[in-house]
Design a protein around this motif. Structure first.
Motif, PDB file in Angstrom:
ATOM      1  N   SER A 103      -3.609  -0.121 -13.682  1.00 52.37           N
ATOM      2  CA  SER A 103      -2.799   0.535 -12.665  1.00 52.37           C
ATOM      3  C   SER A 103      -3.584   1.683 -12.025  1.00 52.37           C
ATOM      4  O   SER A 103      -4.337   2.391 -12.696  1.00 52.37           O
ATOM      5  CB  SER A 103      -1.514   1.069 -13.304  1.00 52.37           C
ATOM      6  OG  SER A 103      -0.746   1.788 -12.376  1.00 52.37           O
ATOM      7  N   VAL A 104      -3.401   1.848 -10.710  1.00 53.08           N
ATOM      8  CA  VAL A 104      -4.038   2.952  -9.989  1.00 53.08           C
ATOM      9  C   VAL A 104      -3.007   3.603  -9.082  1.00 53.08           C
ATOM     10  O   VAL A 104      -2.015   2.985  -8.693  1.00 53.08           O
ATOM     11  CB  VAL A 104      -5.241   2.470  -9.142  1.00 53.08           C
ATOM     12  CG1 VAL A 104      -6.360   1.956 -10.022  1.00 53.08           C
ATOM     13  CG2 VAL A 104      -4.812   1.408  -8.139  1.00 53.08           C
ATOM     14  N   ASP A 105      -3.235   4.880  -8.758  1.00 51.32           N
ATOM     15  CA  ASP A 105      -2.381   5.594  -7.810  1.00 51.32           C
ATOM     16  C   ASP A 105      -2.999   5.499  -6.424  1.00 51.32           C
ATOM     17  O   ASP A 105      -4.211   5.687  -6.259  1.00 51.32           O
ATOM     18  CB  ASP A 105      -2.233   7.064  -8.206  1.00 51.32           C
ATOM     19  CG  ASP A 105      -1.404   7.240  -9.476  1.00 51.32           C
ATOM     20  OD1 ASP A 105      -0.438   6.473  -9.650  1.00 51.32           O
ATOM     21  OD2 ASP A 105      -1.723   8.142 -10.273  1.00 51.32           O
ATOM     22  N   ARG A 106      -2.160   5.222  -5.419  1.00 54.20           N
ATOM     23  CA  ARG A 106      -2.644   5.096  -4.046  1.00 54.20           C
ATOM     24  C   ARG A 106      -1.777   5.922  -3.104  1.00 54.20           C
ATOM     25  O   ARG A 106      -0.569   6.057  -3.305  1.00 54.20           O
ATOM     26  CB  ARG A 106      -2.610   3.631  -3.594  1.00 54.20           C
ATOM     27  CG  ARG A 106      -3.490   2.688  -4.389  1.00 54.20           C
ATOM     28  CD  ARG A 106      -3.449   1.307  -3.753  1.00 54.20           C
ATOM     29  NE  ARG A 106      -4.330   0.353  -4.421  1.00 54.20           N
ATOM     30  CZ  ARG A 106      -3.910  -0.765  -5.019  1.00 54.20           C
ATOM     31  NH1 ARG A 106      -2.622  -1.065  -5.010  1.00 54.20           N
ATOM     32  NH2 ARG A 106      -4.764  -1.575  -5.592  1.00 54.20           N
ATOM     33  N   ASP A 107      -2.409   6.443  -2.036  1.00 53.44           N
ATOM     34  CA  ASP A 107      -1.668   7.096  -0.964  1.00 53.44           C
ATOM     35  C   ASP A 107      -0.912   6.041  -0.172  1.00 53.44           C
ATOM     36  O   ASP A 107      -1.447   4.970   0.131  1.00 53.44           O
ATOM     37  CB  ASP A 107      -2.618   7.838  -0.023  1.00 53.44           C
ATOM     38  CG  ASP A 107      -3.246   9.060  -0.657  1.00 53.44           C
ATOM     39  OD1 ASP A 107      -2.623   9.652  -1.565  1.00 53.44           O
ATOM     40  OD2 ASP A 107      -4.374   9.424  -0.265  1.00 53.44           O
ATOM     41  N   ILE A 108       0.332   6.349   0.196  1.00 56.01           N
ATOM     42  CA  ILE A 108       1.159   5.453   1.004  1.00 56.01           C
ATOM     43  C   ILE A 108       1.361   6.072   2.382  1.00 56.01           C
ATOM     44  O   ILE A 108       1.719   7.253   2.504  1.00 56.01           O
ATOM     45  CB  ILE A 108       2.530   5.191   0.346  1.00 56.01           C
ATOM     46  CG1 ILE A 108       2.343   4.606  -1.058  1.00 56.01           C
ATOM     47  CG2 ILE A 108       3.372   4.262   1.217  1.00 56.01           C
ATOM     48  CD1 ILE A 108       1.699   3.243  -1.100  1.00 56.01           C
ATOM     49  N   VAL A 109       1.118   5.265   3.411  1.00 51.84           N
ATOM     50  CA  VAL A 109       1.322   5.699   4.795  1.00 51.84           C
ATOM     51  C   VAL A 109       2.253   4.698   5.470  1.00 51.84           C
ATOM     52  O   VAL A 109       2.548   3.623   4.939  1.00 51.84           O
ATOM     53  CB  VAL A 109      -0.013   5.775   5.573  1.00 51.84           C
ATOM     54  CG1 VAL A 109      -0.947   6.799   4.940  1.00 51.84           C
ATOM     55  CG2 VAL A 109      -0.687   4.403   5.642  1.00 51.84           C
ATOM     56  N   SER A 110       2.724   5.062   6.665  1.00 50.60           N
ATOM     57  CA  SER A 110       3.516   4.149   7.478  1.00 50.60           C
ATOM     58  C   SER A 110       2.727   3.855   8.748  1.00 50.60           C
ATOM     59  O   SER A 110       2.378   4.777   9.500  1.00 50.60           O
ATOM     60  CB  SER A 110       4.874   4.760   7.830  1.00 50.60           C
ATOM     61  OG  SER A 110       5.622   3.885   8.660  1.00 50.60           O
ATOM     62  N   LEU A 111       2.437   2.580   8.972  1.00 54.76           N
ATOM     63  CA  LEU A 111       1.705   2.178  10.170  1.00 54.76           C
ATOM     64  C   LEU A 111       2.694   1.971  11.311  1.00 54.76           C
ATOM     65  O   LEU A 111       3.714   1.283  11.147  1.00 54.76           O
ATOM     66  CB  LEU A 111       0.932   0.889   9.912  1.00 54.76           C
ATOM     67  CG  LEU A 111      -0.047   0.920   8.731  1.00 54.76           C
ATOM     68  CD1 LEU A 111      -0.700  -0.447   8.539  1.00 54.76           C
ATOM     69  CD2 LEU A 111      -1.092   2.001   8.921  1.00 54.76           C
ATOM     70  N   ALA A 135      -0.651   0.865   1.612  1.00 54.65           N
ATOM     71  CA  ALA A 135      -1.326   1.643   0.570  1.00 54.65           C
ATOM     72  C   ALA A 135      -2.801   1.756   0.918  1.00 54.65           C
ATOM     73  O   ALA A 135      -3.423   0.771   1.332  1.00 54.65           O
ATOM     74  CB  ALA A 135      -1.143   0.977  -0.784  1.00 54.65           C
ATOM     75  N   ILE A 136      -3.367   2.927   0.763  1.00 54.76           N
ATOM     76  CA  ILE A 136      -4.793   3.138   1.028  1.00 54.76           C
ATOM     77  C   ILE A 136      -5.565   2.824  -0.250  1.00 54.76           C
ATOM     78  O   ILE A 136      -5.340   3.431  -1.303  1.00 54.76           O
ATOM     79  CB  ILE A 136      -5.066   4.562   1.519  1.00 54.76           C
ATOM     80  CG1 ILE A 136      -4.363   4.800   2.853  1.00 54.76           C
ATOM     81  CG2 ILE A 136      -6.571   4.795   1.667  1.00 54.76           C
ATOM     82  CD1 ILE A 136      -4.551   6.198   3.430  1.00 54.76           C
ATOM     83  N   GLY A 144      -1.434  14.593   7.310  1.00 54.79           N
ATOM     84  CA  GLY A 144      -0.068  14.550   7.816  1.00 54.79           C
ATOM     85  C   GLY A 144       0.563  13.177   7.789  1.00 54.79           C
ATOM     86  O   GLY A 144       1.790  13.051   7.954  1.00 54.79           O
ATOM     87  N   ARG A 145      -0.238  12.140   7.555  1.00 56.92           N
ATOM     88  CA  ARG A 145       0.300  10.777   7.555  1.00 56.92           C
ATOM     89  C   ARG A 145       0.638  10.265   6.162  1.00 56.92           C
ATOM     90  O   ARG A 145       1.281   9.231   6.022  1.00 56.92           O
ATOM     91  CB  ARG A 145      -0.690   9.828   8.230  1.00 56.92           C
ATOM     92  CG  ARG A 145      -0.955  10.159   9.699  1.00 56.92           C
ATOM     93  CD  ARG A 145      -1.449   8.982  10.476  1.00 56.92           C
ATOM     94  NE  ARG A 145      -0.545   7.845  10.408  1.00 56.92           N
ATOM     95  CZ  ARG A 145      -0.695   6.732  11.145  1.00 56.92           C
ATOM     96  NH1 ARG A 145      -1.708   6.647  11.999  1.00 56.92           N
ATOM     97  NH2 ARG A 145       0.147   5.741  11.039  1.00 56.92           N
ATOM     98  N   ILE A 146       0.196  10.982   5.143  1.00 59.94           N
ATOM     99  CA  ILE A 146       0.459  10.541   3.773  1.00 59.94           C
ATOM    100  C   ILE A 146       1.922  10.837   3.425  1.00 59.94           C
ATOM    101  O   ILE A 146       2.352  11.988   3.468  1.00 59.94           O
ATOM    102  CB  ILE A 146      -0.475  11.237   2.763  1.00 59.94           C
ATOM    103  CG1 ILE A 146      -1.937  11.092   3.194  1.00 59.94           C
ATOM    104  CG2 ILE A 146      -0.238  10.676   1.369  1.00 59.94           C
ATOM    105  CD1 ILE A 146      -2.420   9.672   3.307  1.00 59.94           C
ATOM    106  N   LEU A 147       2.665   9.788   3.087  1.00 56.81           N
ATOM    107  CA  LEU A 147       4.084   9.945   2.773  1.00 56.81           C
ATOM    108  C   LEU A 147       4.319  10.222   1.301  1.00 56.81           C
ATOM    109  O   LEU A 147       5.167  11.034   0.936  1.00 56.81           O
ATOM    110  CB  LEU A 147       4.848   8.678   3.169  1.00 56.81           C
ATOM    111  CG  LEU A 147       4.762   8.259   4.636  1.00 56.81           C
ATOM    112  CD1 LEU A 147       5.532   6.958   4.852  1.00 56.81           C
ATOM    113  CD2 LEU A 147       5.313   9.360   5.533  1.00 56.81           C
ATOM    114  N   THR A 148       3.571   9.550   0.434  1.00 58.40           N
ATOM    115  CA  THR A 148       3.770   9.688  -1.001  1.00 58.40           C
ATOM    116  C   THR A 148       2.594   9.043  -1.717  1.00 58.40           C
ATOM    117  O   THR A 148       1.649   8.553  -1.081  1.00 58.40           O
ATOM    118  CB  THR A 148       5.100   9.018  -1.432  1.00 58.40           C
ATOM    119  OG1 THR A 148       5.346   9.301  -2.813  1.00 58.40           O
ATOM    120  CG2 THR A 148       5.046   7.511  -1.229  1.00 58.40           C
TER     121      THR A 148
END
Length: 282
Positions: free
Chosen positions: A222-230, A246-247, A208-212
Motif C-alpha cells: 500500500s502507498v499514499d497518493r495525492d488526490i486531485v480533481s481533473l 491519484a498522482i 492548491g489542487r491537492i484535495l486529500t
C-alpha cells in the motif's frame, strides 16, 4: 438446440472458425474489478483480468495445489512498489477460447493484495499474455467478453497502442492537453492515475489542487497518493468532467493510467498484436 447444432457443424468442419471465435463468454464484474473463468494446468478457477500486468501472477497456495514447481527468487514491481516472487515455467492457461501454452508465471503470496483490493482470495491475475494472443471484445457493463476474428471490423474510435515499459498506452486529453499517453489498465479498479512528471508538466500537482491523500497500490504493498480533481478528460471523443485522479510517484509510471471506472463507458476491442485499440462510447 441451435447452439448445439452450430457446435456440431463446427466440429464437422461446416462452420467457419470465425463463428466460434466470436462467441461471447462471461465477464464477471464486481464493482470496478473484472474476472474471467480460466483453467490453469487443467484446474478451473477465476482470474482477475489485468491488461497492464507484464506477467501473469499465481498465488503460491494455488500453485502448490495444482503441482506447479517453483524456482528462483526474483523481484517483481507493481504499483505499490516491489515484492519477492518465484517463477514457474511451462504453465498452460485456457481463457476466452484461447490456449496459452508453456507460460512463465510469477508465483507469490497474493493474500494481502487480495484482501486489500477485492476482499476475497485471488488465485490468478491474468496479465497481458491473453491480450497478446489475439483480438478481444469486452463489454464491461453487459459482463461479456469474446475473442474476435481478424475479419471482423470493430466499431468505435481506433486509437494506436504504443508499448511503454511493457505496458500498452494510448492517447487521451487532460484539461485540453492532447497527446497524453495513458496506460490501458483493466486491472485498475480505483481512481485514474497521473504520473508525477506529467502532473507537474500539466500543472495538476500544484498545492492548491491537492484535495486529500488516499491509500492505493497493488503488488508491492500500500502507498499514499495525492488526490486531485481533473476538470475534464477526453477519451476517444467522450468527455468526462470532474474526474478524481491519484498522482503516482513511481518513476516507471506513464503519463496517466486509465482503468475500469472510465473504460466501462465504452465497448472495447483490443488488438495488441496489431497495435490498435477501438473504443465505442456506450
Amino acid at each position: 438446440m441451435l447452439g448445439r447444432l452450430a457446435a456440431l457443424l463446427f466440429l464437422a468442419g461446416f462452420v467457419h472458425p470465425a463463428v466460434a471465435a466470436n462467441r461471447e463468454q462471461q465477464l464477471i464484474v464486481r464493482g470496478d474489478r473484472i474476472f474471467i473463468p480460466v483453467t490453469v494446468n487443467g484446474r478451473s478457477t477465476e482470474a482477475l483480468l489485468d491488461s497492464a500486468a507484464e506477467l501473469t501472477l499465481i498465488d503460491d497456495d494455488f500453485a502448490k495445489a495444482i503441482g506447479v514447481e517453483q524456482e528462483g527468487h526474483e523481484t517483481v514491481k507493481g504499483s505499490g512498489g516491489e515484492d519477492k516472487a518465484q517463477f514457474a515455467n511451462g504453465v498452460d492457461i485456457h481463457a476466452v477460447g484461447t490456449d496459452l501454452k508453456g507460460l512463465t508465471v510469477a508465483v507469490l503470496d497474493l493474500d494481502e493484495l487480495s484482501q486489500r483490493l477485492v476482499g476475497t482470495k485471488v488465485a490468478v491475475i491474468l496479465g497481458r499474455e491473453l491480450f497478446d494472443a489475439g483480438r478481444f471484445k469486452l463489454d464491461i457493463e453487459r459482463g461479456k467478453i469474446s475473442k474476435l476474428s481478424q475479419s471482423v471490423r470493430p466499431k468505435g474510435v481506433m486509437l494506436p497502442l504504443v508499448t511503454f515499459r511493457g505496458i500498452e498506452v494510448f492517447p487521451i486529453a487532460i484539461e485540453g492537453h492532447s497527446g497524453v499517453q495513458a496506460a490501458f489498465d483493466l486491472g485498475n479498479g480505483s481512481e485514474m492515475m497521473i504520473g508525477r512528471q506529467a502532473a507537474d508538466r500539466l500543472g495538476i500537482s500544484a498545492p492548491g489542487r491537492i484535495l486529500t491523500r488516499k491509500k492505493g497500490g497493488g503488488i508491492g504493498g500500500s502507498v499514499d497518493r495525492d488526490i486531485v480533481s481533473l476538470g475534464s478528460i477526453s477519451i476517444a471523443g467522450k468527455t468526462f468532467g470532474r474526474v478524481p485522479a491519484a498522482i503516482e510517484d513511481q518513476d516507471s509510471q506513464s503519463d496517466a493510467n486509465v482503468g475500469v471506472k472510465q473504460l466501462r463507458h465504452f465497448i472495447i476491442v483490443t488488438d495488441f498484436p496489431g497495435r490498435k485499440l477501438w473504443l465505442q462510447p456506450r
